[in-house]
Design an enzyme around this catalytic site. Structure first.
Site, PDB file in Angstrom:
ATOM      1  N   GLU A 155      -2.932   6.995   7.846  1.00  0.00           N
ATOM      2  CA  GLU A 155      -3.781   7.799   6.973  1.00  0.00           C
ATOM      3  C   GLU A 155      -4.758   8.601   7.800  1.00  0.00           C
ATOM      4  OE1 GLU A 155      -6.041   5.489   4.125  1.00  0.00           O
ATOM      5  OE2 GLU A 155      -4.257   5.272   2.884  1.00  0.00           O
ATOM      6  N   ASN A 196      -6.258  -2.936  -7.212  1.00  0.00           N
ATOM      7  CA  ASN A 196      -6.352  -4.393  -7.243  1.00  0.00           C
ATOM      8  C   ASN A 196      -6.040  -4.845  -8.661  1.00  0.00           C
ATOM      9  OD1 ASN A 196      -7.050  -4.744  -4.519  1.00  0.00           O
ATOM     10  ND2 ASN A 196      -9.156  -4.183  -4.977  1.00  0.00           N
ATOM     11  N   GLU A 234      -6.032   2.176  -3.171  1.00  0.00           N
ATOM     12  CA  GLU A 234      -5.146   1.107  -3.630  1.00  0.00           C
ATOM     13  C   GLU A 234      -5.615   0.594  -4.974  1.00  0.00           C
ATOM     14  OE1 GLU A 234      -5.034  -2.400  -1.250  1.00  0.00           O
ATOM     15  OE2 GLU A 234      -7.187  -2.665  -1.234  1.00  0.00           O
ATOM     16  N   GLU A 282      -9.097   1.696  -6.486  1.00  0.00           N
ATOM     17  CA  GLU A 282     -10.021   1.985  -5.386  1.00  0.00           C
ATOM     18  C   GLU A 282      -9.747   3.382  -4.842  1.00  0.00           C
ATOM     19  OE1 GLU A 282     -11.009  -2.406  -3.562  1.00  0.00           O
ATOM     20  OE2 GLU A 282      -9.607  -1.161  -2.449  1.00  0.00           O
ATOM     21  N   ARG A 322      -6.376  -7.363 -10.603  1.00  0.00           N
ATOM     22  CA  ARG A 322      -7.076  -8.595 -10.990  1.00  0.00           C
ATOM     23  C   ARG A 322      -8.525  -8.252 -11.264  1.00  0.00           C
ATOM     24  NH1 ARG A 322     -10.109  -8.556  -6.398  1.00  0.00           N
ATOM     25  NH2 ARG A 322      -9.000  -7.978  -4.522  1.00  0.00           N
ATOM     26  N   HIS A 358     -15.393  -3.528   6.929  1.00  0.00           N
ATOM     27  CA  HIS A 358     -14.520  -3.299   5.778  1.00  0.00           C
ATOM     28  C   HIS A 358     -14.669  -4.339   4.686  1.00  0.00           C
ATOM     29  CE1 HIS A 358     -12.894  -0.125   8.107  1.00  0.00           C
ATOM     30  NE2 HIS A 358     -12.301  -0.891   8.968  1.00  0.00           N
ATOM     31  N   LYS A 368       0.812  -1.216   0.000  1.00  0.00           N
ATOM     32  CA  LYS A 368       0.000   0.000   0.000  1.00  0.00           C
ATOM     33  C   LYS A 368       0.853   1.277   0.000  1.00  0.00           C
ATOM     34  CE  LYS A 368      -3.759  -2.093   2.717  1.00  0.00           C
ATOM     35  NZ  LYS A 368      -4.880  -2.344   1.826  1.00  0.00           N
TER      36      LYS A 368
HETATM   37  P1  ADP Z   1      -7.962  -3.787   2.165  1.00  0.00           P
HETATM   38  O1  ADP Z   1      -6.787  -3.875   1.246  1.00  0.00           O
HETATM   39  O2  ADP Z   1      -7.781  -4.568   3.411  1.00  0.00           O
HETATM   40  O3  ADP Z   1      -9.276  -4.028   1.484  1.00  0.00           O
HETATM   41  P2  ADP Z   1      -8.335  -0.922   1.950  1.00  0.00           P
HETATM   42  O4  ADP Z   1      -7.179  -0.023   2.072  1.00  0.00           O
HETATM   43  O5  ADP Z   1      -8.862  -1.203   0.571  1.00  0.00           O
HETATM   44  O6  ADP Z   1      -7.980  -2.290   2.688  1.00  0.00           O
HETATM   45  O7  ADP Z   1      -9.520  -0.403   2.839  1.00  0.00           O
HETATM   46  C1  ADP Z   1     -10.675  -1.200   3.081  1.00  0.00           C
HETATM   47  C2  ADP Z   1     -11.820  -0.330   3.565  1.00  0.00           C
HETATM   48  O8  ADP Z   1     -11.439   0.396   4.744  1.00  0.00           O
HETATM   49  C3  ADP Z   1     -12.265   0.736   2.596  1.00  0.00           C
HETATM   50  O9  ADP Z   1     -13.184   0.264   1.654  1.00  0.00           O
HETATM   51  C4  ADP Z   1     -12.877   1.756   3.527  1.00  0.00           C
HETATM   52  O10 ADP Z   1     -14.165   1.324   3.922  1.00  0.00           O
HETATM   53  C5  ADP Z   1     -12.006   1.690   4.758  1.00  0.00           C
HETATM   54  N1  ADP Z   1     -10.935   2.711   4.716  1.00  0.00           N
HETATM   55  C6  ADP Z   1      -9.724   2.590   4.146  1.00  0.00           C
HETATM   56  N2  ADP Z   1      -8.996   3.718   4.280  1.00  0.00           N
HETATM   57  C7  ADP Z   1      -9.749   4.585   4.974  1.00  0.00           C
HETATM   58  C8  ADP Z   1      -9.556   5.937   5.468  1.00  0.00           C
HETATM   59  N3  ADP Z   1      -8.430   6.594   5.260  1.00  0.00           N
HETATM   60  N4  ADP Z   1     -10.580   6.506   6.139  1.00  0.00           N
HETATM   61  C9  ADP Z   1     -11.738   5.844   6.373  1.00  0.00           C
HETATM   62  N5  ADP Z   1     -11.969   4.584   5.957  1.00  0.00           N
HETATM   63  C10 ADP Z   1     -11.000   3.951   5.271  1.00  0.00           C
END
Ligand code: ADP
Length: 633
Positions: free
Chosen positions: A200, A295, A293, A275, A297, A235, A116
């Protein structure tokens, strides 16, 4: 175009890929583990190769076995699906090194987006807006705490190698930072073998919006618009849709242009998803949407994009992998209508969404009114070894409102038994006022809490309808009323409109009576019921209920207080007693491991072990009868 394809996956996505390959005249090869010997994807493929034991690390995660299977069957290409090895750059490279076609991006693109922090840094450099935060190499706890303070609380700590919603901690205030950091690092080290984290800004009222991108080996990259995956539980995505509610054309253009820029920055080939996270506290605004991030795929939720664009994304993947140019250019792509996908899982919302495994005795979803991407059929086993997703139910209509109504209708009549499912929970999500209004964010489900959990028992109306269908069924077949039924009749005469009652035992053990004269007319509502030899199934608001009706007659199914049932799916790790042994109240009978925790099951009273089914090492399903204690006289 190549003529044969091995699918290095299982379940619905393997079936989904086979479907497109078949229409393209490509021969398909499935791989399977012990647990999947009879699985749908194995039956659907032209050929299938056994690759090992049930745990994924002994089969679906063993790249060498998959490549050997491709070689042995003469498959020319490998499609990894999602999950398992799909984002494993070494595997992608090994496939290429074996002289096979990898249906996916170049290994270097996977690596660039794999962590990430590196991905965010790369995107920042490419001019893509990223969530404000700290990405540095300095992992000293005091330094990280300083950075968190600079960003401003609340903050999110994320494992750089994390995924699937794991390895994240929300920290509300400075004094909670140190503990959260430690626990996040611990989880990251054990789950991902890498304890590095990034920090973050925690976005308020966050919405998860992602853009489907596609690149080919000739340097072309297009986007296929956005999806909204904001409806999440812990999540994890629950319901996804396309397009995103409340997205105006200018914002969409800015977002999709950023996504294309991101894909070009890593020389992207094939299907990918960028995303983003949006701060939706004042609606969707281009300056409040940040890269989260990529993905590298095909996504679980790709069907909603297929529905609104009319593009078969798997077909595009295969064509691009074979070296063809993208079948369409950007100006040939447009959004048509609205699509939504609900993820149907074998899990029990009433028990904290614990996975529910076992045989699907009953499995009905209206294929006529929805696209159903599934990997199981009636009588299939939902195995404890893999993700317990049963199906994705996808609906495409002209408007968001029409989609919600149609999807809710399909879910309302989805019958799943005896495995528990989240269908009733999904139905409630779709009927939530905020969700219906397009007013969603990732916290919606958590805020609603128990309001979204279906009740343990059906309504009296549903009980009456179950009784009515049973009685009507018997009358239709001109059958004699069985003893267990007729003994409950009050003044019943055939062909007369007298009252008939059926006694039931409800799911929570309470007794209830279904009365037929109230409801004969309610049948017109077409409530889904199904008669079984020992009772009736009824679906109400998407929730399948079993109403036991024979317990009066034969006593066979009455609840035994001495039944030791498995409280959740798990593994027996120790059996402390033998059949016939005398036990005292509170004495430990066996130990179960479930959800990474050990649970002791103890004798409820003094007695003897009248039945012992538990065997150390065995996987057991929820409510499996592990042992039975007979009370001492
Ligand atoms: P993973 O790779 O585990 O799926 P992500 O980085 O894609 O993790 O985040 C998964 C979820 O977490 C997101 O869809 C969102 O709901 C929440 N999220 C991620 N980053 C933030 C942020 N900075 N603030 C609030 N919610 C977040």
């Amino acid at each position: 175009m190549f003529s044969s394809l091995l699918i290095a996956n299982r379940g619905e996505i393997a079936c989904r890929i086979i479907r497109t390959a078949r229409t393209m005249g490509i021969r398909t090869v499935a791989v399977y583990s012990d647990a999947d010997a009879g699985a749908l994807h194995v039956r659907q493929a032209d050929e299938a190769v056994h690759i090992g034991a049930s745990p994924a690390r002994e089969s679906y995660l063993v790249g060498a076995k998959i490549i050997a299977a491709a070689k042995a069957t003469g498959a020319e290409a490998i499609h990894p699906g999602y999950g398992f090895l799909s984002e494993n750059a070494e595997f992608a490279q090994a496939v290429i090194d074996a002289g096979l076609i990898w249906v996916g991006p170049k290994p270097a693109s996977i690596t660039a987006m794999g962590l990430k922090d590196a991905a965010k840094a790369l995107m920042e450099a490419a001019g893509v807006p990223v969530t404000p935060g700290y990405l540095g190499a300095n992992q000293d706890p005091a330094h990280l705490a300083d950075e968190a303070a600079k960003i401003g609380y609340p903050v999110l700590i994320k494992a750089v190698a994390g995924g699937g919603g794991k390895g994240m901690r929300l920290v509300e205030a400075a004094d909670l930072f140190a503990d959260a950091l430690q626990s996040c690092q611990r989880e990251a080290a054990s789950s991902f073998g890498n304890d590095h984290v990034l920090i973050e800004k925690y976005i308020q009222r966050p919405r998860h919006i992602e853009v489907q991108v596609f690149g080919d080996s000739h340097g072309n990259v297009v986007h296929l618009f956005e999806r909204d995956c904001s409806l999440q539980r812990r999540h994890q995505k629950v319901i996804e849709e396309a397009p995103a509610p409340g997205m105006d054309e200018a914002t969409r253009e800015a977002l999709c242009a950023a996504a294309v820029k991101a894909a070009k920055a890593v020389d992207y080939e094939g299907a990918g998803t960028i995303e983003f996270i949006a701060d939706a506290s004042e609606g969707l605004r281009a300056d409040r949407i940040w890269f989260m991030e990529m993905n590298t795929r095909l996504q679980v939720e790709h069907p909603v994009t297929e529905e609104i664009t009319g593009v078969d994304l798997v077909e595009w993947q295969l064509r691009v992998a074979a070296g063809e140019v993208l079948p369409k250019q950007q100006d040939e792509l447009a959004i048509n209508g609205w699509a939504m996908e609900a993820r149907l899982y074998a899990e029990d919302p009433a028990k904290g969404f614990l996975p529910s495994t076992g045989r699907l005795d009953e499995y009905y979803i209206s294929f006529r009114r929805a696209r159903v991407d599934t990997g199981v059929a009636e009588t299939s086993e939902v195995s404890p070894f893999y993700d317990p997703m049963i199906a994705k139910i996808i609906v495409h209509r002209p408007s968001r409102n029409a989609v919600i109504v149609a999807l809710a209708d399909v879910l309302e009549e989805t019958l799943i038994y005896p495995v528990k499912s989240n269908a009733g929970f999904l139905w409630r999500c779709l009927n939530d006022v905020e969700f219906r209004g397009g007013d969603l964010d990732t916290g919606l489900i958590a805020r609603k809490g128990d309001d979204l959990i279906p009740p343990n028992n059906p309504s009296q109306t549903a009980i009456d309808i179950a009784a009515a269908s049973r009685v009507l069924d018997i009358e239709k077949h001109n059958e004699i009323f069985p003893e267990y039924l007729s003994r409950d009749l009050t003044g019943f005469r055939l062909n007369a409109s007298s009252r008939v009652t059926v006694n039931y035992r409800l799911p929570d053990g309470e007794e209830a009576t279904g009365t037929v004269d109230h409801v004969a007319r309610k049948r017109q509502f077409e409530v889904l019921t199904r008669a079984r030899s020992d009772g009736d199934l009824i679906v109400e608001a998407g929730q399948t209920y079993f109403l036991q009706s024979r317990f009066n007659a034969d006593g066979l199914h009455s609840a035994h207080d001495g039944d030791i049932l498995s409280p959740m799916p798990g593994k027996v790790i120790a059996v402390e007693v033998a059949a016939g042994q005398a036990v005292t109240k509170g004495q430990k009978l066996l130990t179960l491991e479930a959800m990474k925790m050990e649970h002791s099951l103890v004798a409820p009273f003094d007695g003897t072990v009248a039945e012992l089914n538990a065997v150390a090492g065995a996987q057991v399903q929820v409510e499996a009868l592990l042992a039975r204690i007979e009370a001492a006289e």
